[in-house]
Design a protein around this motif. Sequence first.
Motif, PDB file in Angstrom:
ATOM      1  N   MET A  39     -17.992 -36.310  -9.524  1.00  0.00           N
ATOM      2  CA  MET A  39     -18.333 -37.629  -8.985  1.00  0.00           C
ATOM      3  C   MET A  39     -17.415 -37.917  -7.805  1.00  0.00           C
ATOM      4  SD  MET A  39     -20.828 -38.774 -10.370  1.00  0.00           S
ATOM      5  CE  MET A  39     -21.573 -40.024 -11.329  1.00  0.00           C
ATOM      6  N   ASN A  40     -17.997 -38.334  -6.666  1.00  0.00           N
ATOM      7  CA  ASN A  40     -17.155 -38.673  -5.527  1.00  0.00           C
ATOM      8  C   ASN A  40     -17.276 -40.164  -5.215  1.00  0.00           C
ATOM      9  OD1 ASN A  40     -19.274 -39.192  -3.560  1.00  0.00           O
ATOM     10  ND2 ASN A  40     -19.683 -36.996  -3.624  1.00  0.00           N
ATOM     11  N   ARG A  41     -16.505 -40.631  -4.221  1.00  0.00           N
ATOM     12  CA  ARG A  41     -16.513 -42.068  -3.893  1.00  0.00           C
ATOM     13  C   ARG A  41     -17.913 -42.575  -3.568  1.00  0.00           C
ATOM     14  NH1 ARG A  41     -14.789 -44.328   0.128  1.00  0.00           N
ATOM     15  NH2 ARG A  41     -14.738 -42.440   1.385  1.00  0.00           N
ATOM     16  N   ASP A  54     -25.099 -26.696   3.951  1.00  0.00           N
ATOM     17  CA  ASP A  54     -25.380 -27.776   3.003  1.00  0.00           C
ATOM     18  C   ASP A  54     -24.774 -29.055   3.596  1.00  0.00           C
ATOM     19  OD1 ASP A  54     -25.463 -29.487   0.823  1.00  0.00           O
ATOM     20  OD2 ASP A  54     -24.646 -28.034  -0.601  1.00  0.00           O
ATOM     21  N   ARG A  55     -25.600 -29.845   4.263  1.00  0.00           N
ATOM     22  CA  ARG A  55     -25.251 -31.068   5.004  1.00  0.00           C
ATOM     23  C   ARG A  55     -24.649 -30.737   6.365  1.00  0.00           C
ATOM     24  NH1 ARG A  55     -26.074 -35.415   2.027  1.00  0.00           N
ATOM     25  NH2 ARG A  55     -25.812 -35.367  -0.235  1.00  0.00           N
ATOM     26  N   PHE A  56     -24.955 -31.612   7.341  1.00  0.00           N
ATOM     27  CA  PHE A  56     -24.346 -31.537   8.680  1.00  0.00           C
ATOM     28  C   PHE A  56     -24.364 -32.960   9.219  1.00  0.00           C
ATOM     29  CE2 PHE A  56     -24.305 -29.722  13.182  1.00  0.00           C
ATOM     30  CZ  PHE A  56     -23.046 -29.195  13.070  1.00  0.00           C
ATOM     31  N   TYR A  57     -24.405 -33.157  10.534  1.00  0.00           N
ATOM     32  CA  TYR A  57     -24.189 -34.520  11.034  1.00  0.00           C
ATOM     33  C   TYR A  57     -25.272 -35.510  10.614  1.00  0.00           C
ATOM     34  CZ  TYR A  57     -27.351 -33.461  15.017  1.00  0.00           C
ATOM     35  OH  TYR A  57     -28.420 -33.108  15.803  1.00  0.00           O
ATOM     36  N   ASP A  58     -26.454 -35.015  10.222  1.00  0.00           N
ATOM     37  CA  ASP A  58     -27.478 -35.966   9.757  1.00  0.00           C
ATOM     38  C   ASP A  58     -26.989 -36.735   8.525  1.00  0.00           C
ATOM     39  OD1 ASP A  58     -29.636 -35.313  11.669  1.00  0.00           O
ATOM     40  OD2 ASP A  58     -29.521 -33.345  10.705  1.00  0.00           O
ATOM     41  N   SER A  59     -26.074 -36.119   7.752  1.00  0.00           N
ATOM     42  CA  SER A  59     -25.497 -36.845   6.602  1.00  0.00           C
ATOM     43  C   SER A  59     -24.692 -38.048   7.075  1.00  0.00           C
ATOM     44  CB  SER A  59     -24.577 -35.931   5.786  1.00  0.00           C
ATOM     45  OG  SER A  59     -25.320 -35.029   5.000  1.00  0.00           O
ATOM     46  N   THR A  60     -23.984 -37.868   8.202  1.00  0.00           N
ATOM     47  CA  THR A  60     -23.196 -38.990   8.736  1.00  0.00           C
ATOM     48  C   THR A  60     -24.115 -40.125   9.184  1.00  0.00           C
ATOM     49  OG1 THR A  60     -21.336 -37.615   9.407  1.00  0.00           O
ATOM     50  CG2 THR A  60     -21.653 -39.647  10.642  1.00  0.00           C
TER      51      THR A  60
HETATM   52  P1  TMP Z   1     -22.194 -33.096  -1.959  1.00  0.00           P
HETATM   53  O1  TMP Z   1     -21.271 -31.981  -1.584  1.00  0.00           O
HETATM   54  O2  TMP Z   1     -22.401 -33.223  -3.396  1.00  0.00           O
HETATM   55  O3  TMP Z   1     -23.458 -33.075  -1.171  1.00  0.00           O
HETATM   56  O4  TMP Z   1     -21.394 -34.436  -1.593  1.00  0.00           O
HETATM   57  C1  TMP Z   1     -21.091 -34.776  -0.335  1.00  0.00           C
HETATM   58  C2  TMP Z   1     -20.969 -36.292  -0.316  1.00  0.00           C
HETATM   59  O5  TMP Z   1     -20.455 -36.677   0.945  1.00  0.00           O
HETATM   60  C3  TMP Z   1     -22.293 -36.983  -0.485  1.00  0.00           C
HETATM   61  O6  TMP Z   1     -22.101 -38.130  -1.276  1.00  0.00           O
HETATM   62  C4  TMP Z   1     -22.656 -37.400   0.922  1.00  0.00           C
HETATM   63  C5  TMP Z   1     -21.308 -37.597   1.562  1.00  0.00           C
HETATM   64  N1  TMP Z   1     -21.290 -37.371   3.005  1.00  0.00           N
HETATM   65  C6  TMP Z   1     -21.268 -38.456   3.858  1.00  0.00           C
HETATM   66  O7  TMP Z   1     -21.268 -39.602   3.402  1.00  0.00           O
HETATM   67  N2  TMP Z   1     -21.225 -38.236   5.200  1.00  0.00           N
HETATM   68  C7  TMP Z   1     -21.193 -36.979   5.741  1.00  0.00           C
HETATM   69  O8  TMP Z   1     -21.151 -36.830   6.967  1.00  0.00           O
HETATM   70  C8  TMP Z   1     -21.224 -35.852   4.833  1.00  0.00           C
HETATM   71  C9  TMP Z   1     -21.192 -34.472   5.377  1.00  0.00           C
HETATM   72  C10 TMP Z   1     -21.260 -36.100   3.491  1.00  0.00           C
END
Ligand code: TMP
Length: 206
Positions: free
Chosen positions: A150-152, A92-98
């Motif tokens: 809720m996150n930043r 669930d997410r990897f470097y493409d999130s960055t």
């Molecule tokens: P999630 O666990 O609900 O998907 O939340 C992860 C949060 O972190 C989401 O707001 C996206 C952020 N995120 C980044 O900004 N960069 C990153 O590389 C990753 C892995 C997550």
Amino acid sequence: MFITLEGPEGSGKSSQIEMLGDYLRRQGFTILVTREPGGTPIGDQIRDCVHDVGNANMTPQTEMLLYSASRAQLVAEVIRPALAAGQIVLCDRFYDSTIAYQGYGRGLNLDDLYTITRFATGGLKPDLTLLLDIAVEKGLSRRADNGLEMNRLDLETVSFHQRVRQGYQKMAAQEPERWVVVDAGRPLAEVQAELHQVVEKYLAIR
Ligand code: TMP
């Protein structure tokens, strides 16, 4: 095989990945489901820090490095050993999130991000990336309705999240052999059924 799920806020990735993992296990595959940031004890501590809404003054560079540090730990401790043991890893997410959030969202230089990413991952790349695409307003209101943590990043503006979504769409268009875009604005079961089809087709080709 290494499969990642990506998408903007409220795209339903976390529920979909658990359901997909269960489905593939029922088909007889050995599946490891993990997530970023986190997925290891060290990564979970980083997750708390990077998502703490109290850390309002965190710079984009610090944020990027923290996500990358969590990733480096996850790759070394969890993902590479599982792949070496022949498991299918769903992340669930990897470097493409960055690239989407810190690159397209925050405006950090993409070449720098790819360089740091290569350092963190040792060049590990997903075989298949599923983009759960959803309109920003719909995704954000889903998150609020479901009462999710809720996150930043959730506190960012709608235009930030729009840049993130557009970044994802651009990455998917640039590398169509790795990415499959799935419309995540539909009911959960419909999206899950499409994920089954996409992954089964991919596994059959492989
Ligand atoms: P999630 O666990 O609900 O998907 O939340 C992860 C949060 O972190 C989401 O707001 C996206 C952020 N995120 C980044 O900004 N960069 C990153 O590389 C990753 C892995 C997550």
